[in-house]
Design a protein around this motif. Structure first.
Motif, mmCIF file in Angstrom:
data_model
loop_
_atom_site.group_PDB
_atom_site.id
_atom_site.type_symbol
_atom_site.label_atom_id
_atom_site.label_comp_id
_atom_site.label_asym_id
_atom_site.label_seq_id
_atom_site.Cartn_x
_atom_site.Cartn_y
_atom_site.Cartn_z
ATOM 1 N N MET A 174 0.820 -1.208 0.000
ATOM 2 C CA MET A 174 0.000 0.000 0.000
ATOM 3 C C MET A 174 0.856 1.262 0.000
ATOM 4 S SD MET A 174 -3.011 -1.065 -0.313
ATOM 5 C CE MET A 174 -3.789 0.519 -0.148
ATOM 6 N N GLY A 175 2.054 1.190 0.588
ATOM 7 C CA GLY A 175 2.948 2.344 0.526
ATOM 8 C C GLY A 175 3.378 2.646 -0.887
ATOM 9 N N ASN A 176 3.677 1.596 -1.670
ATOM 10 C CA ASN A 176 4.034 1.788 -3.077
ATOM 11 C C ASN A 176 2.857 2.348 -3.871
ATOM 12 O OD1 ASN A 176 5.953 -1.302 -2.978
ATOM 13 N ND2 ASN A 176 6.645 0.792 -2.614
ATOM 14 N N LEU A 177 1.663 1.854 -3.591
ATOM 15 C CA LEU A 177 0.485 2.362 -4.297
ATOM 16 C C LEU A 177 0.239 3.833 -3.979
ATOM 17 C CD1 LEU A 177 -1.976 -0.652 -3.870
ATOM 18 C CD2 LEU A 177 -0.593 -0.075 -5.867
ATOM 19 N N ALA A 178 0.492 4.223 -2.738
ATOM 20 C CA ALA A 178 0.345 5.635 -2.386
ATOM 21 C C ALA A 178 1.365 6.488 -3.129
ATOM 22 C CB ALA A 178 0.495 5.820 -0.873
ATOM 23 N N GLN A 179 2.601 5.974 -3.257
ATOM 24 C CA GLN A 179 3.616 6.684 -4.043
ATOM 25 C C GLN A 179 3.193 6.799 -5.499
ATOM 26 O OE1 GLN A 179 6.734 7.970 -3.486
ATOM 27 N NE2 GLN A 179 6.995 7.548 -1.302
ATOM 28 N N LEU A 180 2.632 5.738 -6.033
ATOM 29 C CA LEU A 180 2.217 5.742 -7.429
ATOM 30 C C LEU A 180 1.061 6.715 -7.677
ATOM 31 C CD1 LEU A 180 2.514 4.475 -10.248
ATOM 32 C CD2 LEU A 180 0.926 2.681 -9.527
ATOM 33 N N SER A 181 0.199 6.886 -6.694
ATOM 34 C CA SER A 181 -0.944 7.786 -6.878
ATOM 35 C C SER A 181 -0.509 9.223 -7.123
ATOM 36 C CB SER A 181 -1.853 7.718 -5.652
ATOM 37 O OG SER A 181 -1.186 8.220 -4.506
ATOM 38 N N SER A 182 0.624 9.624 -6.546
ATOM 39 C CA SER A 182 1.106 10.988 -6.760
ATOM 40 C C SER A 182 1.595 11.191 -8.180
ATOM 41 C CB SER A 182 2.233 11.307 -5.778
ATOM 42 O OG SER A 182 3.354 10.470 -6.014
ATOM 43 N N TYR A 183 1.910 10.108 -8.892
ATOM 44 C CA TYR A 183 2.304 10.210 -10.296
ATOM 45 C C TYR A 183 1.087 10.270 -11.202
ATOM 46 C CZ TYR A 183 3.569 8.513 -14.937
ATOM 47 O OH TYR A 183 3.678 8.365 -16.294
ATOM 48 N N LEU A 184 0.052 9.513 -10.867
ATOM 49 C CA LEU A 184 -1.095 9.409 -11.763
ATOM 50 C C LEU A 184 -2.064 10.572 -11.621
ATOM 51 C CD1 LEU A 184 -1.909 5.610 -11.551
ATOM 52 C CD2 LEU A 184 -0.843 6.836 -13.425
ATOM 53 N N THR A 185 -2.271 11.087 -10.420
ATOM 54 C CA THR A 185 -3.313 12.095 -10.245
ATOM 55 C C THR A 185 -3.053 13.394 -10.997
ATOM 56 O OG1 THR A 185 -2.248 12.595 -8.127
ATOM 57 C CG2 THR A 185 -4.230 11.250 -8.078
ATOM 58 N N PRO A 186 -1.813 13.895 -11.119
ATOM 59 C CA PRO A 186 -1.659 15.113 -11.910
ATOM 60 C C PRO A 186 -1.552 14.865 -13.404
ATOM 61 C CG PRO A 186 0.445 14.523 -10.988
ATOM 62 C CD PRO A 186 -0.544 13.522 -10.471
ATOM 63 N N ALA A 187 -1.723 13.627 -13.835
ATOM 64 C CA ALA A 187 -1.549 13.302 -15.251
ATOM 65 C C ALA A 187 -2.693 13.871 -16.079
ATOM 66 C CB ALA A 187 -1.480 11.792 -15.426
#
Length: 623
Positions: A174-187
């Motif tokens: 879940m920590g990795n998924l939270a990190q990944l969300s910061s990449y996808l949301t401003p896309a």
């Protein structure tokens, strides 16, 4: 036993590459322990998802060479030095990602030149060719770094990285998924609607119970909460679980996320505010401003917490900019929370740093003071008159109207302000309005005209003509009645059952809603109110003057929204309402909500109203 063997194998793989063979005695002990182990094991212990989550939770090793490289990269002074370090060493996928991440963390002025640099291209190729051997966290950081550097999303390497992340999603914690969300949301939209975004949302919604850290809750709620109502509800449960572990900055982000979504989750807001009030040290000005603004947007006020924040911000007020001070005042006004020392400190800051405040900011500050019924120093009004009158034409139409009304509320309006809004060129715009705000503008203009007529004896004019007053009053008429007003009017109809002794909801030229009018003689008997002249009514039916000793009363209901939060003090507009009605010759009988709600029978309500009416008449006779 199988689970133990797999666990031990995972630990051995995660350990150092050096392997020391076990001595025969230890090996025999392992064999003996396997023979005496029970044959039946719980099926839950062999569940594949448990084993996978165990493997994902193991730390990913960083060798000594990686640590040395990281130290060298941190010590490099420029991006060119970082690329030079990279060319002097053998770069695998993980090391290449470390170098690219370090470049992205620096303030790069010429991003496109860096992307086209051959050394940077070599790093990208090394990462692309060895992508399957990269650690999860390095892969995600590489994606974020390339996005920060402005790489085209159609680039083949970037698409390859996204595809690899898509294949690994189920193995990410879940920590990795939270990190990944910061990449996808401003896309952009093409990425946000892609399979990677959808799969990420599915994984988080299915595995939200695996969240073990408060920072993961904050990241997911802040970045993904607005995309899924179901996910937000699950994350709220996690917020309640970790409520006592959040830092002030994490609490700020959570409440900001709720404010951005317009989600007024009272249990979460109350718990977070309570722990912040009880356990956290003095808050920074940025946290205080964000929390007050979010509270105001959500119409939520934790009284103890807001009181503490207003006390904490007073000594830090010199650190705030003029915009932040204006925002702070607006938040207090929307929360209906008055703190006199803070308002005095804001007044002093405006006087000491008047040049840093724009005219509109000073106007908004006086608007908020008027709503809270706070009367600042005379020097502050002098500053307002000095700064605003020459720039009145440059202000927006709505702001001019609100400013003059605020000065009326605070009893500091002057002739230039009144003449500005009561001239035909100004009120003709309100008469022509068809927007939803037109009704509010009509009320405000009527109240300004009432102030000029009743409270400014030296005002030379102009005043609104009679036909304009009638048009504005008809346009501002409201048919909505609160529960308090309905209840009071029903009881008054029982107390005075004679044919039409009362007049309810009278439209008038003062701009105030008169809940009930009464005319009482000296023996407290109600006279037919429609038989007597009433110049304040739009269409007066009666022509008789009031008899000797008769008094005209008006019953005014004070709802919950008319008061400061957790207080019995009226807001500024309703204090002006009382002044206007008294100046117009009425005896004002006020019925506040907090007294009415304590009356649980019709007999008590009737007795209460009779007592209030007799009390108002007795006070008038004493005067």
């Amino acid at each position: 036993m199988a689970a133990r063997l797999i666990l031990r194998g995972c630990r051995l793989l995660a350990a150092s590459a050096s392997f020391q063979p076990l001595p025969p005695t230890t090996l025999s002990e392992c064999v003996r322990s396997c023979q005496v182990a029970p044959s039946s094991l719980p099926k839950a212990s062999l569940h594949t998802s448990s084993l996978c989550s165990l493997a994902d939770s193991l730390p990913e090793p960083i060798g000594d060479t990686h640590k040395d490289l990281l130290c060298l990269l941190k010590s490099a002074e420029s991006v060119d030095d970082i690329l030079a370090i990279a060319t002097s060493r053998h770069m695998d996928g993980n090391k290449s990602s470390m170098v690219i991440c370090e470049i992205a963390n620096r303030e790069v002025q010429y991003k496109q030149e860096v992307l086209k640099d051959q050394r940077f291209q070599d790093l990208l190729k090394a990462a692309d060719t060895q992508i399957h051997g990269m650690y999860n966290i390095n892969l995600i950081k590489l994606l974020k770094s390339l996005h920060r550097l402005g790489m085209d999303r159609k680039d083949q390497i970037l698409q390859s990285l996204e595809t690899e992340v898509l294949w690994r999603l189920r193995k990410l914690n879940m920590g990795n998924l939270a990190q990944l969300s910061s990449y996808l949301t401003p896309a952009d939209n093409s990425i946000a609607k892609g399979s990677l975004q959808q799969e990420l949302m599915k994984q988080v919604e299915l595995r939200w119970t695996e969240i073990k850290e408060p920072r993961t809750v904050v990241a997911l709620l802040f970045r993904l909460g607005h995309m899924s109502k179901t996910l937000t509800e699950h994350l709220e449960d996690k917020v309640l679980e970790f409520a006592d572990q959040f830092t002030p900055e994490q609490t700020r982000k959570i409440i900001l996320a709720f404010a951005a979504q317009g989600r007024r989750s009272l249990p979460v807001l109350r718990v977070l505010s309570f722990h912040l009030w009880q356990h956290q040290p003095q808050l920074s000005p940025s946290v205080i401003l964000s929390l007050l603004s979010s509270y105001a947007k959500l119409t939520f006020c934790h009284t103890q917490m807001v009181d503490r924040m207003t006390k904490d911000i007073i000594p830090r007020l010199p650190e705030l900019t003029s915009l932040e001070i204006s925002s702070l005042t607006r938040s207090l006004s929307l929360l209906k929370f008055s703190n006199v020392p803070l308002c005095e400190a804001i007044t002093q800051a405006c006087l000491e740093r008047s040049e840093s405040f724009s005219t509109s900011q000073l106007c908004y500050i006086i608007l908020n003071f008027a709503n809270l019924n706070f009367h600042p120093k005379e020097e502050f009004f002098s500053l307002i008159h000095q700064r605003v009158i020459p720039e009145m034409d440059s202000l927006r139409f709505n702001l001019q109207l609100d400013l003059v009304l605020s000065l009326c509320i605070l009893s500091h309006v002057t002739t230039p302000f009144l003449q500005r809004v009561l001239e035909p060129q100004f009120y003709s715009k309100i008469l022509e309005e068809t927007s939803q705000k037109s009704r509010s503008h009509c009320w405000k203009l009527l109240q300004i005209n009432c102030t000029a007529q009743l409270e400014c004896p030296d005002y030379p004019g102009p005043l609104l003509p009679r036909d304009v007053l009638q048009s504005l009053a008809r346009k501002a008429k409201s048919l909505d009645l609160s529960e308090l007003r309905k209840s009071v009017q029903d009881v008054l109809k029982v107390i005075y059952p004679a044919p039409e002794p009362c007049r309810f909801n009278t439209p008038n030229v003062y701009g105030w809603q008169l809940d009930c009018e009464l005319v009482l003689d000296s023996e407290y008997n109600a006279l037919p109110v429609k038989d007597f002249e009433a110049p304040y009514c739009l269409q007066s039916e009666g022509t008789q003057p009031l008899p000797q000793g008769a008094r005209r009363l008006v019953v005014v209901c004070r709802d919950f929204s008319f008061f400061h939060v957790r207080s019995k003090d009226l807001l500024g507009a309703f204090v002006m309402n009382r002044r206007h009605l008294q100046a117009a010759g009425f005896l004002v009988v006020e019925v506040p909500y907090y007294e009415w709600q304590e009356l649980h029978s019709e007999w008590l309500k009737q007795s209460y109203l009779k007592d209030q009416i007799k009390k108002a008449v007795a006070e008038d006779m004493a005067r």
